[in-house]
Scaffold this motif. Structure first.
Motif, mmCIF file in Angstrom:
data_model
loop_
_atom_site.group_PDB
_atom_site.id
_atom_site.type_symbol
_atom_site.label_atom_id
_atom_site.label_comp_id
_atom_site.label_asym_id
_atom_site.label_seq_id
_atom_site.Cartn_x
_atom_site.Cartn_y
_atom_site.Cartn_z
ATOM 1 N N VAL A 224 50.414 34.121 26.022
ATOM 2 C CA VAL A 224 50.013 35.029 27.098
ATOM 3 C C VAL A 224 51.243 35.798 27.534
ATOM 4 C CG1 VAL A 224 49.280 35.129 29.496
ATOM 5 C CG2 VAL A 224 48.080 33.667 27.900
ATOM 6 N N GLU A 225 51.157 37.077 27.595
ATOM 7 C CA GLU A 225 52.286 37.892 28.007
ATOM 8 C C GLU A 225 51.896 38.701 29.235
ATOM 9 O OE1 GLU A 225 54.278 40.183 25.146
ATOM 10 O OE2 GLU A 225 54.095 38.715 23.555
ATOM 11 N N LEU A 226 52.821 38.727 30.188
ATOM 12 C CA LEU A 226 52.605 39.524 31.394
ATOM 13 C C LEU A 226 53.504 40.752 31.396
ATOM 14 C CD1 LEU A 226 52.367 36.638 34.027
ATOM 15 C CD2 LEU A 226 50.537 37.745 32.772
ATOM 16 N N ASP A 227 53.917 41.179 30.217
ATOM 17 C CA ASP A 227 54.804 42.341 30.131
ATOM 18 C C ASP A 227 54.266 43.575 30.842
ATOM 19 O OD1 ASP A 227 56.847 41.104 28.790
ATOM 20 O OD2 ASP A 227 56.046 41.541 26.806
ATOM 21 N N PRO A 228 52.963 43.901 30.753
ATOM 22 C CA PRO A 228 52.476 45.089 31.469
ATOM 23 C C PRO A 228 52.705 45.006 32.974
ATOM 24 C CG PRO A 228 50.886 44.437 29.817
ATOM 25 C CD PRO A 228 51.900 43.338 29.865
ATOM 26 N N LEU A 229 52.577 43.818 33.560
ATOM 27 C CA LEU A 229 52.832 43.671 34.991
ATOM 28 C C LEU A 229 54.317 43.793 35.291
ATOM 29 C CD1 LEU A 229 50.462 40.676 35.860
ATOM 30 C CD2 LEU A 229 50.044 43.114 36.197
ATOM 31 N N ALA B 170 55.053 29.695 46.230
ATOM 32 C CA ALA B 170 53.792 30.408 45.967
ATOM 33 C C ALA B 170 53.265 30.024 44.594
ATOM 34 C CB ALA B 170 54.006 31.914 46.041
ATOM 35 N N GLU B 171 51.957 29.797 44.544
ATOM 36 C CA GLU B 171 51.283 29.500 43.282
ATOM 37 C C GLU B 171 50.320 30.636 42.978
ATOM 38 O OE1 GLU B 171 49.381 25.807 44.095
ATOM 39 O OE2 GLU B 171 51.191 24.604 43.769
ATOM 40 N N ILE B 172 50.508 31.265 41.835
ATOM 41 C CA ILE B 172 49.654 32.394 41.432
ATOM 42 C C ILE B 172 48.863 31.981 40.199
ATOM 43 C CG2 ILE B 172 49.570 34.812 40.760
ATOM 44 C CD1 ILE B 172 52.228 35.226 42.104
ATOM 45 N N PHE B 173 47.546 31.999 40.342
ATOM 46 C CA PHE B 173 46.653 31.673 39.225
ATOM 47 C C PHE B 173 46.157 32.976 38.603
ATOM 48 C CE2 PHE B 173 46.578 27.824 41.713
ATOM 49 C CZ PHE B 173 46.504 26.809 40.770
ATOM 50 N N PHE B 174 46.608 33.259 37.389
ATOM 51 C CA PHE B 174 46.107 34.413 36.638
ATOM 52 C C PHE B 174 44.876 33.946 35.866
ATOM 53 C CE2 PHE B 174 50.559 35.247 37.338
ATOM 54 C CZ PHE B 174 50.603 36.596 37.646
ATOM 55 N N VAL B 175 43.728 34.521 36.199
ATOM 56 C CA VAL B 175 42.446 34.094 35.643
ATOM 57 C C VAL B 175 41.850 35.237 34.825
ATOM 58 C CG1 VAL B 175 40.157 33.170 36.154
ATOM 59 C CG2 VAL B 175 42.097 32.576 37.620
ATOM 60 N N CYS B 176 41.276 34.905 33.687
ATOM 61 C CA CYS B 176 40.719 35.920 32.788
ATOM 62 C C CYS B 176 39.531 36.631 33.420
ATOM 63 C CB CYS B 176 40.298 35.265 31.473
ATOM 64 S SG CYS B 176 39.325 36.349 30.391
ATOM 65 N N ASP B 177 39.582 37.950 33.396
ATOM 66 C CA ASP B 177 38.450 38.808 33.729
ATOM 67 C C ASP B 177 38.595 40.064 32.874
ATOM 68 O OD1 ASP B 177 36.551 40.559 34.767
ATOM 69 O OD2 ASP B 177 36.701 39.700 36.774
ATOM 70 N N PRO B 178 37.816 40.189 31.796
ATOM 71 C CA PRO B 178 38.006 41.304 30.861
ATOM 72 C C PRO B 178 37.861 42.676 31.488
ATOM 73 C CG PRO B 178 36.555 39.629 29.927
ATOM 74 C CD PRO B 178 36.730 39.280 31.371
ATOM 75 N N ASP B 179 37.176 42.772 32.633
ATOM 76 C CA ASP B 179 36.901 44.077 33.231
ATOM 77 C C ASP B 179 37.929 44.493 34.284
ATOM 78 O OD1 ASP B 179 34.556 44.236 31.723
ATOM 79 O OD2 ASP B 179 33.438 43.098 33.235
ATOM 80 N N LYS B 180 38.939 43.675 34.556
ATOM 81 C CA LYS B 180 39.868 43.944 35.664
ATOM 82 C C LYS B 180 41.127 44.686 35.240
ATOM 83 C CE LYS B 180 37.668 42.148 39.152
ATOM 84 N NZ LYS B 180 37.263 42.978 40.316
ATOM 85 N N GLY B 181 41.400 44.794 33.951
ATOM 86 C CA GLY B 181 42.648 45.439 33.547
ATOM 87 C C GLY B 181 43.835 44.625 34.031
ATOM 88 N N LEU B 182 44.822 45.311 34.657
ATOM 89 C CA LEU B 182 45.962 44.585 35.216
ATOM 90 C C LEU B 182 45.544 43.709 36.382
ATOM 91 C CD1 LEU B 182 48.787 47.298 35.215
ATOM 92 C CD2 LEU B 182 48.353 45.513 33.527
ATOM 93 N N GLY B 183 44.553 44.169 37.152
ATOM 94 C CA GLY B 183 44.090 43.401 38.292
ATOM 95 C C GLY B 183 45.084 43.433 39.446
ATOM 96 N N GLN B 184 44.848 42.599 40.456
ATOM 97 C CA GLN B 184 45.755 42.487 41.592
ATOM 98 C C GLN B 184 45.559 41.134 42.256
ATOM 99 O OE1 GLN B 184 44.590 45.819 44.041
ATOM 100 N NE2 GLN B 184 43.161 44.579 45.223
ATOM 101 N N LEU C 171 42.867 38.044 39.171
ATOM 102 C CA LEU C 171 41.930 38.309 38.075
ATOM 103 C C LEU C 171 42.486 39.432 37.212
ATOM 104 C CD1 LEU C 171 38.527 38.176 40.000
ATOM 105 C CD2 LEU C 171 39.676 36.336 38.761
ATOM 106 N N THR C 172 42.635 39.175 35.930
ATOM 107 C CA THR C 172 43.237 40.150 35.026
ATOM 108 C C THR C 172 42.767 39.899 33.601
ATOM 109 O OG1 THR C 172 45.339 40.965 34.111
ATOM 110 C CG2 THR C 172 45.262 38.667 34.799
ATOM 111 N N SER C 173 42.799 40.953 32.799
ATOM 112 C CA SER C 173 42.420 40.813 31.386
ATOM 113 C C SER C 173 43.588 40.350 30.527
ATOM 114 C CB SER C 173 41.901 42.149 30.853
ATOM 115 O OG SER C 173 42.923 43.135 30.897
ATOM 116 N N LEU C 174 44.784 40.272 31.108
ATOM 117 C CA LEU C 174 45.968 39.942 30.322
ATOM 118 C C LEU C 174 45.956 38.519 29.799
ATOM 119 C CD1 LEU C 174 48.766 41.665 32.447
ATOM 120 C CD2 LEU C 174 47.636 42.525 30.405
ATOM 121 N N VAL C 175 45.253 37.631 30.482
ATOM 122 C CA VAL C 175 45.248 36.232 30.048
ATOM 123 C C VAL C 175 43.989 35.873 29.268
ATOM 124 C CG1 VAL C 175 46.744 35.471 31.919
ATOM 125 C CG2 VAL C 175 44.275 35.474 32.259
#
Length: 279
Positions: free
Chosen positions: A36-41, A136-150, A170-174
């Motif tokens: 999983v890469e968060l390079d776009p963020l 802080a705990e940040i949960f990146f959760v898959c959502d194909p329709d969110k793009g980068l999300g927030q 919620l983001t499509s990155l994961v």
């Protein structure tokens, strides 16, 4: 020999510097946890905002909180190493508290479609959570329709020794199949299968032509086998797909002209016999 040692030392030094720079720039964000890469963020350099009833939270991935936001804090002068602040909490009076830094981050991933980043090294609590440091705990959760999300603040967990600000992103990155980056098992099977078939034909053809000096159709590897297999397949297809029995051949019918000629010959012979009989 000394020159080789010197080159090795220089290469190791460069690798160490690169690793240290990457680590200080929060390398675990793009931690290849299940690739999983968060390079776009990270490359966006953006600071995201979310809020609850009492506080506004600012979250940045790796690049630090926007300097304008930090300067708007009443106590901005007391914020140490502002370029490492990745999660900031601001109350109604615009007093700010560091909830996480890029210098203390770890990544966790135990599933297919989520990734958790934990930022530590925040400001100490005043009265609760055993006066420990904020995190802080940040949960990146898959959502194909969110793009980068927030990010979205979920809660502040105040259990002793486990106090943390919990965010959902919620983001499509994961997502495991984001952007078609991955191949399905069926696709992999077809690629391997046709690759093997192609290799068999190519190398078999070269072997037959170069080693056995074959010509024409004999250059096809195992030509006699495939010929027999093709004939058997054709026979099987003809037997399985035949819709009706073949039409019987018509019965033989004598030609009427031939019969008439035979009758005429018989009459002539009878007349000839009559003439030969004595009167």
């Amino acid at each position: 020999m000394p020159s080789k040692v010197a080159i090795a030392i220089v290469l190791c030094a460069i690798l160490q510097i690169t690793t240290m720079t990457h680590a200080s720039g929060c390398a675990n964000h793009q931690a290849k946890v299940r690739e999983v890469e968060l390079d776009p963020l990270i490359s966006s350099g953006k600071t995201w905002e979310t809020s609850d009833a009492n506080y506004t939270y600012y979250v940045s991935v790796c690049n630090g909180i926007d300097s304008d936001i930090l300067s708007s804090c009443n106590n901005n002068a007391k914020i140490a190493n502002p370029n490492t602040v990745t999660v900031l909490q601001m109350d109604k009076k615009k007093d700010c508290y560091v909830a996480g830094r890029s210098t203390a981050v770890r990544a966790t991933n135990n599933s297919i479609d989520w990734l958790m980043l934990v930022y530590g090294g925040g400001d100490s609590y005043h009265n609760h959570c055993s006066i420990g440091r904020r995190k802080a705990e940040i949960f990146f959760v898959c959502d194909p329709d969110k793009g980068l999300g927030q990010p979205r603040i979920l809660e502040e967990n105040r259990v002793d020794f486990e106090c943390a600000y919990t965010f959902e992103w919620l983001t499509s990155l994961v997502c495991n199949d984001r952007g078609g980056s991955g191949l399905s098992p069926g696709s992999i099977f077809l690629i391997v299968f046709f690759g093997l078939i192609g290799s068999y034909i190519l190398f078999g053809f070269l072997y037959q032509r170069i080693v056995n000096e074959a010509k024409g159709r004999e250059q096809i590897p195992n030509f006699s086998f495939w010929k027999k297999l093709g004939n058997l397949s054709a026979d099987g297809c003809d037997y399985a797909c035949r819709c009706s029995e073949p039409a019987p051949s018509p019965p033989y019918k004598p030609d009427e002209r031939h019969n008439q000629l035979q009758l005429d010959d018989t009459d002539e012979e009878e007349e000839r016999d009559d003439t030969l009989l004595p009167m």
